[in-house]
Scaffold this active site. Structure first.
Site, PDB file in Angstrom:
ATOM      1  N   ASP A  39       0.808  -1.223   0.000  1.00 62.43           N
ATOM      2  CA  ASP A  39       0.000   0.000   0.000  1.00 62.43           C
ATOM      3  C   ASP A  39       0.838   1.269   0.000  1.00 62.43           C
ATOM      4  O   ASP A  39       0.459   2.293   0.577  1.00 62.43           O
ATOM      5  CB  ASP A  39      -0.967   0.012   1.207  1.00 62.43           C
ATOM      6  N   LYS A  84       1.802   2.176  -5.089  1.00 61.20           N
ATOM      7  CA  LYS A  84       2.358   1.634  -6.342  1.00 61.20           C
ATOM      8  C   LYS A  84       1.447   1.941  -7.523  1.00 61.20           C
ATOM      9  O   LYS A  84       1.899   2.340  -8.594  1.00 61.20           O
ATOM     10  CB  LYS A  84       2.544   0.100  -6.232  1.00 61.20           C
ATOM     11  N   GLY A  86      -4.688  -4.158  -3.792  1.00 61.14           N
ATOM     12  CA  GLY A  86      -5.662  -3.095  -4.013  1.00 61.14           C
ATOM     13  C   GLY A  86      -4.873  -1.865  -4.397  1.00 61.14           C
ATOM     14  O   GLY A  86      -4.147  -1.315  -3.577  1.00 61.14           O
ATOM     15  N   HIS A  87      -4.944  -1.479  -5.653  1.00 64.15           N
ATOM     16  CA  HIS A  87      -4.136  -0.359  -6.148  1.00 64.15           C
ATOM     17  C   HIS A  87      -5.070   0.786  -6.539  1.00 64.15           C
ATOM     18  O   HIS A  87      -5.932   0.631  -7.399  1.00 64.15           O
ATOM     19  CB  HIS A  87      -3.291  -0.798  -7.355  1.00 64.15           C
ATOM     20  N   GLN A 143       1.739  -6.290  -3.610  1.00 65.77           N
ATOM     21  CA  GLN A 143       2.292  -6.590  -2.292  1.00 65.77           C
ATOM     22  C   GLN A 143       3.643  -5.856  -2.141  1.00 65.77           C
ATOM     23  O   GLN A 143       3.799  -4.800  -2.724  1.00 65.77           O
ATOM     24  CB  GLN A 143       2.431  -8.108  -2.055  1.00 65.77           C
TER      25      GLN A 143
HETATM   26  P1  GDP Z   1      -0.769   0.342  -3.549  1.00 70.80           P
HETATM   27  O1  GDP Z   1      -1.374  -0.916  -3.072  1.00 70.80           O
HETATM   28  O2  GDP Z   1       0.703   0.387  -3.299  1.00 70.80           O
HETATM   29  O3  GDP Z   1      -1.114   0.700  -4.963  1.00 70.80           O
HETATM   30  O4  GDP Z   1      -1.386   1.496  -2.618  1.00 70.80           O
HETATM   31  P2  GDP Z   1      -2.950   1.651  -2.201  1.00 70.80           P
HETATM   32  O5  GDP Z   1      -3.678   2.211  -3.358  1.00 70.80           O
HETATM   33  O6  GDP Z   1      -3.451   0.430  -1.561  1.00 70.80           O
HETATM   34  O7  GDP Z   1      -2.821   2.702  -1.024  1.00 70.80           O
HETATM   35  C1  GDP Z   1      -2.284   3.968  -1.221  1.00 70.80           C
HETATM   36  C2  GDP Z   1      -3.365   4.999  -0.829  1.00 70.80           C
HETATM   37  O8  GDP Z   1      -2.771   6.263  -0.711  1.00 70.80           O
HETATM   38  C3  GDP Z   1      -4.427   5.167  -1.884  1.00 70.80           C
HETATM   39  O9  GDP Z   1      -5.629   5.510  -1.253  1.00 70.80           O
HETATM   40  C4  GDP Z   1      -3.926   6.311  -2.752  1.00 70.80           C
HETATM   41  O10 GDP Z   1      -4.957   7.033  -3.391  1.00 70.80           O
HETATM   42  C5  GDP Z   1      -3.265   7.162  -1.702  1.00 70.80           C
HETATM   43  N1  GDP Z   1      -2.085   7.914  -2.147  1.00 70.80           N
HETATM   44  C6  GDP Z   1      -1.118   7.557  -3.044  1.00 70.80           C
HETATM   45  N2  GDP Z   1      -0.144   8.487  -3.076  1.00 70.80           N
HETATM   46  C7  GDP Z   1      -0.488   9.434  -2.175  1.00 70.80           C
HETATM   47  C8  GDP Z   1       0.135  10.632  -1.719  1.00 70.80           C
HETATM   48  O11 GDP Z   1       1.230  11.015  -2.119  1.00 70.80           O
HETATM   49  N3  GDP Z   1      -0.528  11.346  -0.750  1.00 70.80           N
HETATM   50  C9  GDP Z   1      -1.724  10.943  -0.235  1.00 70.80           C
HETATM   51  N4  GDP Z   1      -2.291  11.694   0.696  1.00 70.80           N
HETATM   52  N5  GDP Z   1      -2.346   9.814  -0.648  1.00 70.80           N
HETATM   53  C10 GDP Z   1      -1.721   9.072  -1.586  1.00 70.80           C
HETATM   54  P1  IMO Z   2      -0.961  -4.161  -2.341  1.00 72.57           P
HETATM   55  O1  IMO Z   2      -0.561  -4.652  -3.693  1.00 72.57           O
HETATM   56  C1  IMO Z   2      -0.896  -4.751   1.989  1.00 72.57           C
HETATM   57  C2  IMO Z   2      -0.934  -8.878   3.417  1.00 72.57           C
HETATM   58  C3  IMO Z   2      -2.186  -9.319   4.176  1.00 72.57           C
HETATM   59  C4  IMO Z   2      -1.581 -10.347   5.133  1.00 72.57           C
HETATM   60  C5  IMO Z   2      -0.517 -11.017   4.260  1.00 72.57           C
HETATM   61  C6  IMO Z   2      -0.977 -12.317   3.605  1.00 72.57           C
HETATM   62  O2  IMO Z   2      -2.252  -3.445  -2.307  1.00 72.57           O
HETATM   63  O3  IMO Z   2       0.157  -3.410  -1.676  1.00 72.57           O
HETATM   64  P2  IMO Z   2      -2.610 -12.839   1.565  1.00 72.57           P
HETATM   65  O4  IMO Z   2      -4.060 -12.541   1.381  1.00 72.57           O
HETATM   66  O5  IMO Z   2      -1.725 -12.253   0.521  1.00 72.57           O
HETATM   67  O6  IMO Z   2      -2.331 -14.308   1.775  1.00 72.57           O
HETATM   68  O7  IMO Z   2      -2.238 -12.129   2.974  1.00 72.57           O
HETATM   69  O8  IMO Z   2      -0.185 -10.083   3.241  1.00 72.57           O
HETATM   70  N1  IMO Z   2      -1.185  -8.316   2.079  1.00 72.57           N
HETATM   71  C7  IMO Z   2      -1.122  -7.017   1.804  1.00 72.57           C
HETATM   72  N2  IMO Z   2      -0.905  -5.945   2.604  1.00 72.57           N
HETATM   73  N3  IMO Z   2      -1.027  -4.569   0.661  1.00 72.57           N
HETATM   74  C8  IMO Z   2      -1.211  -5.632  -0.157  1.00 72.57           C
HETATM   75  O9  IMO Z   2      -1.238  -5.511  -1.503  1.00 72.57           O
HETATM   76  C9  IMO Z   2      -1.298  -6.918   0.402  1.00 72.57           C
HETATM   77  N4  IMO Z   2      -1.491  -8.148  -0.100  1.00 72.57           N
HETATM   78  C10 IMO Z   2      -1.397  -8.988   0.926  1.00 72.57           C
HETATM   79  O10 IMO Z   2      -2.748  -8.229   4.868  1.00 72.57           O
HETATM   80  O11 IMO Z   2      -0.913  -9.702   6.185  1.00 72.57           O
HETATM   81 MG    MG Z   3      -2.898  -1.563  -1.796  1.00 70.07          MG
END
Ligand code: GDP
Ligand code: IMO
Ligand code: MG
Length: 419
Positions: A14, A17, A41-42, A186
């Site tokens: 998270d 990416k 979840g991106h 991840q």
């Molecule tokens: P990913 O899994 O690495 O793609 O990241 P996620 O989308 O799960 O989580 C990142 C969260 O932070 C999302 O809600 C994005 O919209 C938000 N986000 C990404 N970059 C920034 C930033 O620079 N500032 C803030 N405030 N939010 C951001």
């Molecule tokens: P993105 O791509 C954050 C974590 C789960 C758990 C462990 C194993 O959005 O960054 P799983 O369901 O993969 O067997 O769970 O890995 N986990 C993540 N944490 N971001 C993710 O993906 C994750 N994908 C898996 O919370 O601790």
């Molecule tokens: Mg994510």
């Protein structure tokens, strides 16, 4: 020149990416996922519109790109069809011209999901059947997408035209000089080999996984960039040295995107739980996939340097710098102390890591909202100093700074390693 760029998560996921892949996808011909499934979840925000991707690469909303789901992925056909339909309803067309799914990727079944829901509690999995599906793959009892679409069915019929030999497609594209952006899911510290086992996912999200998960040789990758937040978060269980507040305190907290003056003032009086709460609320740290609150803590240089080494990163991207606004002091973990001994290297097992006490360096914070700033020298001096200091501690350049979720909230500092 960078033609093949791999984007990996440098922390526990998270990191933003998806948003960075979307930003870089402009110059890419292909955007490829190589590991994981809908545990990811991106989030991508374009002109205020929010897109959440679980299986589809974050390049999918750029028309004219080929988006590819590699052989290293595990795919729930139902979830993939839903994700496609959601976008179709928003006016995007998704077909074999812009989406290629590896015939070698493995299929997540209801049995995998049930097993994950029954047994994934200890690790705190996302419950999407990821671990059990990879288990079937390794046990050689799994079903691959090629076999899945050979049989008739609603989802099979929909996906069939897109299922192909993506390995050949990606290699042919690289040979032809196309720009390939590889999207990790991840993160390094969740890697089955290099992460905090057993509190990890069941794939190799680190850069090596891009080779096996797409079928490309290591010599074809030009650059690896790791994404890290200006602090750090973790969802699920496992050691977390710089965590602020406990998971038990967090569970009692109401979900919200705003903090009170009292929260900020108590965070500024060094009350750990309130530091975590401010990061969680200002950063909207609630899972994209499961909605779970994320555990929050200070930036961890020890973990980051480990991720830099494991992935061979040539640069990093620092996201969510804006979230730190309002904190008077910002801490950075520069080393650990374990059983009274100073440790500068990330320990190889979760148990040892759970005994690590962080050694912090304190830096000055800033009050200003920085989310509309578009150049480094316009940032408050304290924010500039913070970025320069972590860059110095990490030993690799910061290529991009992100100050908000939107595409326009990215500040490029060093474009050498970018596409
Ligand atoms: P990913 O899994 O690495 O793609 O990241 P996620 O989308 O799960 O989580 C990142 C969260 O932070 C999302 O809600 C994005 O919209 C938000 N986000 C990404 N970059 C920034 C930033 O620079 N500032 C803030 N405030 N939010 C951001
Ligand atoms: P993105 O791509 C954050 C974590 C789960 C758990 C462990 C194993 O959005 O960054 P799983 O369901 O993969 O067997 O769970 O890995 N986990 C993540 N944490 N971001 C993710 O993906 C994750 N994908 C898996 O919370 O601790
Ligand atoms: Mg994510």
């Amino acid at each position: 020149m960078t033609n093949v760029l791999v984007i990996v998560g440098a922390q526990w996921g998270d990191e933003g990416k998806g948003a960075i892949v979307d930003f870089l996808a402009e110059k890419a011909d292909l955007v490829c996922r190589y590991a994981g499934g809908n545990n990811a979840g991106h989030t991508v925000v374009v002109k205020g519109k929010v897109f959440k991707f679980h299986l589809l690469p974050s390049g999918i909303i750029h028309s004219s790109k080929i988006n590819l789901l590699g052989n290293g992925m595990v795919i729930d056909p139902h979830v993939l069809c839903e994700e496609i339909s959601t976008l179709e309803k928003q006016g995007f067309s998704i077909d074999e011209n812009n989406l290629a799914i590896s015939s070698r990727a493995h299929v997540i079944t209801q049995n995998h999901i049930d097993e994950d829901l029954n047994k994934g509690g200890k690790v705190g999995t996302t419950g999407r059947g990821i671990g059990p599906c990879y288990t079937s793959k390794i046990a050689r009892t799994g079903t691959r997408m090629g076999d899945f679409v050979a049989a008739e069915g609603k989802f099979a019929d929909k996906l069939k035209p897109m299922v192909t030999d993506t390995t050949h497609l990606v290699n042919e594209s690289i040979t032809a000089g196309k720009k390939v952006l590889v999207e990790g899911a991840q993160a390094t510290l969740l890697d089955i080999d290099h992460g905090t086992y057993p509190y990890v996912t069941s794939s190799n999200p680190s850069a090596g996984g891009a080779c096996t998960g797409l079928g490309i040789g290591p010599t074809r990758i030009d650059s690896v960039i790791g994404i890290g937040k200006a602090y750090i978060t973790r969802v699920g269980n496992g050691a977390f040295p710089t965590e602020q507040g406990t998971p038990e305190e967090m569970e009692k907290e109401e979900k919200s995107d705003s903090c009170t003056e009292e929260d900020i003032s108590r965070a500024n009086s060094n009350e750990d739980y309130f530091v975590g709460k401010v990061l969680r609320r200002q950063g909207r740290e609630y899972g994209t996939t499961t909605g779970r609150p994320r555990r929050c803590g200070w930036f961890d240089v020890v973990a980051m340097k480990y991720a830099i080494e494991i992935n061979g990163m040539s640069a990093v991207v620092i996201t969510k710098l804006d979230v730190l606004s309002g904190l008077k002091k910002i801490k950075v973990c520069t080393a650990y102390e374990i059983d009274g001994q100073p440790v500068k290297w990330f320990p190889p097992d979760n148990n040892t890591l759970s005994h690590a006490t962080p050694v912090y360096e304190s830096l000055a914070g800033w009050d200003e909202d920085i989310s509309s700033i578009t150049s480094f020298d316009k940032l408050p001096l304290a924010a500039q100093e913070y970025v320069k200091r972590i860059e110095q501690l990490m030993g690799v350049p910061v290529a991009i700074l992100s100050v908000g979720p939107g595409r326009e909230q990215k500040i490029v500092l060093d474009s050498k390693e970018l596409l």
